[in-house]
Design a protein around this motif. Structure first.
Motif, short mmCIF file in Angstrom:
data_model
loop_
_atom_site.label_atom_id
_atom_site.label_comp_id
_atom_site.label_asym_id
_atom_site.label_seq_id
_atom_site.Cartn_x
_atom_site.Cartn_y
_atom_site.Cartn_z
N UNK A 1 0.82 -1.21 0.00
CA UNK A 1 0.00 0.00 0.00
C UNK A 1 0.86 1.26 0.00
N UNK A 2 1.92 1.27 0.80
CA UNK A 2 2.82 2.42 0.84
C UNK A 2 3.47 2.65 -0.51
N UNK A 3 3.89 1.58 -1.16
CA UNK A 3 4.52 1.72 -2.46
C UNK A 3 3.55 2.27 -3.49
N UNK A 4 2.30 1.80 -3.46
CA UNK A 4 1.32 2.27 -4.43
C UNK A 4 0.94 3.73 -4.19
N UNK A 5 0.75 4.12 -2.94
CA UNK A 5 0.33 5.48 -2.64
C UNK A 5 1.48 6.48 -2.76
N UNK A 6 2.68 6.09 -2.36
CA UNK A 6 3.81 7.00 -2.43
C UNK A 6 4.14 7.37 -3.88
N UNK A 7 3.95 6.42 -4.79
CA UNK A 7 4.22 6.66 -6.21
C UNK A 7 2.92 6.84 -7.00
N UNK A 8 1.88 7.32 -6.32
CA UNK A 8 0.57 7.44 -6.96
C UNK A 8 0.59 8.51 -8.05
N UNK A 9 0.35 8.12 -9.32
CA UNK A 9 0.34 9.11 -10.39
C UNK A 9 -1.05 9.66 -10.71
N UNK A 10 -2.07 9.24 -9.93
CA UNK A 10 -3.45 9.61 -10.28
C UNK A 10 -3.75 11.04 -9.85
N UNK A 11 -3.27 11.97 -10.64
CA UNK A 11 -3.53 13.39 -10.35
C UNK A 11 -4.81 13.88 -10.99
N UNK A 12 -5.51 13.00 -11.74
CA UNK A 12 -6.74 13.46 -12.39
C UNK A 12 -7.86 13.68 -11.38
N UNK A 13 -7.69 13.15 -10.16
CA UNK A 13 -8.70 13.37 -9.12
C UNK A 13 -8.46 14.67 -8.36
N UNK A 14 -7.25 15.22 -8.44
CA UNK A 14 -6.89 16.41 -7.69
C UNK A 14 -6.55 17.53 -8.65
N UNK A 15 -7.25 18.66 -8.54
CA UNK A 15 -7.02 19.80 -9.41
C UNK A 15 -6.26 20.92 -8.69
N UNK A 16 -6.52 21.10 -7.41
CA UNK A 16 -5.89 22.17 -6.65
C UNK A 16 -4.43 21.84 -6.40
N UNK A 17 -3.55 22.80 -6.64
CA UNK A 17 -2.12 22.55 -6.54
C UNK A 17 -1.70 22.19 -5.11
N UNK A 18 -2.28 22.85 -4.10
CA UNK A 18 -1.85 22.60 -2.72
C UNK A 18 -2.39 21.30 -2.14
N UNK A 19 -3.07 20.48 -2.96
CA UNK A 19 -3.53 19.17 -2.51
C UNK A 19 -2.84 18.04 -3.25
N UNK A 20 -1.93 18.38 -4.13
CA UNK A 20 -1.26 17.33 -4.91
C UNK A 20 -0.11 16.72 -4.12
N UNK A 21 0.34 15.54 -4.59
CA UNK A 21 1.33 14.76 -3.87
C UNK A 21 2.72 15.02 -4.41
#
Length: 300
Positions: free
Chosen positions: A228-248
């Motif tokens: 789970x840590x590996x999947x979330x730490x390298x999560x490329x799914x930015x299509x769900x987040x539009x606001x810059x200060x909420x991105x990973x």
């Protein structure tokens, strides 16, 4: 039986046990096995060593053809330049990306472990109408990749009105089926007699699950945690987040990699940083993780 005969019998049994446990291999076979394992370890370690070497090279050595494994003039300028770039050119502070990543990774991992463990406990130790069908559906869902589920997940997030929130990344991680599969397979071997004995002693169902079952399946949920840590730490799914200060942090670092040749050194530093956290977590929990792959739990 006299004490002397007792000792003789014990020594005979011990000698027989040692003789039976002796591996049936020659010295040449042992040497061949060690050489084979050494070659396999070199093949596995080479990509990591090469990437670390690339991150410590100045730009002229990064562009050198053919490339070298170790840097001639090692430097940490790639890492320092990376943090300077993120601090000066980012719309939001770099610490914000780090907080978002840590928060989403922690919530998604803890939620996934708890939900998967509770569901696996019910499926492994109790039979109810549709239990087998439910587990078969969970196993079938393992065949679908994230690219196939991208559009359905996005439509669900829109219906729930949680697009551009942390929940858009946390909920899909909590509901993953891989953890359910691993936990269920591990809990199948946990003795039902221990659970029944705890019930006779007056323990409640949640107490049995939390204080009896979970400590005994620690290798399994540690394995789920690293996945789970590996999947979330390298999560490329930015299509769900539009606001810059909420991105990973993965999104912020990917922008560095898109900077072209001038930022190739920083791009190598980015890849090292993205791999560091999953590798460190695995190093500290590898014994428990390997135990999950080697055993299926306690046996009746």
């Amino acid at each position: 039986m006299s004490r002397k005969n007792k000792y003789i019998d014990q020594s005979t049994v011990l000698h027989h046990y040692k003789h039976r446990r002796k591996p049936n291999r020659s010295v040449g076979g042992d040497i061949s096995l060690y050489i084979f394992l050494l070659l396999c370890s070199i093949v596995m370690v080479f990509p990591l060593a090469f990437l670390i070497g690339q991150s410590l090279k100045p730009l002229d050595e990064v562009l050198k053809v053919p490339p070298t494994l170790f840097p001639r003039n090692p430097t940490f300028n790639n890492f320092s330049d990376l943090f300077i770039t993120l601090s000066t050119n980012a719309w939001v502070p770099f610490s914000r990306y780090v907080f978002n990543t840590l928060f989403i990774t922690a919530c998604g991992t803890v939620g996934h472990v708890i939900i998967a463990s509770m569901a696996a406990y019910v499926l492994a130790k109790y039979t109810f109408p549709g239990s087998r069908t439910f587990f078969k559906l969970a196993v079938t869902s393992l065949m679908f990749t994230g690219y196939v589920l991208g559009i359905p997940n996005y439509l669900i997030m829109c219906k729930l009105h949680i697009v551009d929130t942390y929940w858009a990344l946390i909920l899909p991680a909590i509901g993953g089926s891989l953890g359910l599969f691993l936990m269920k397979q591990f809990m199948d071997g946990f003795p039902m007699s221990i659970i029944e004995a705890a019930k006779i002693d007056g323990a409640h169902e949640f107490t049995i699950f939390w204080k009896l079952v979970m400590p005994n399946v620690k290798p399994a949920w540690l394995t789920i945690s690293i996945f789970s840590i590996q999947a979330l730490w390298n999560n490329p799914q930015t299509q769900y987040i539009y606001t810059e200060n909420k991105k990973m942090i993965g999104y912020a670092l990917s922008q560095i990699q898109a900077g072209g040749i001038a930022r190739m050194g920083q791009g190598n530093a980015v890849q090292v940083l993205m791999m560091a956290v999953p590798i460190i977590f695995f190093i500290f929990s590898q014994s428990q993780i390997l135990e999950t792959m080697a055993t299926s739990g306690l046996k009746d």
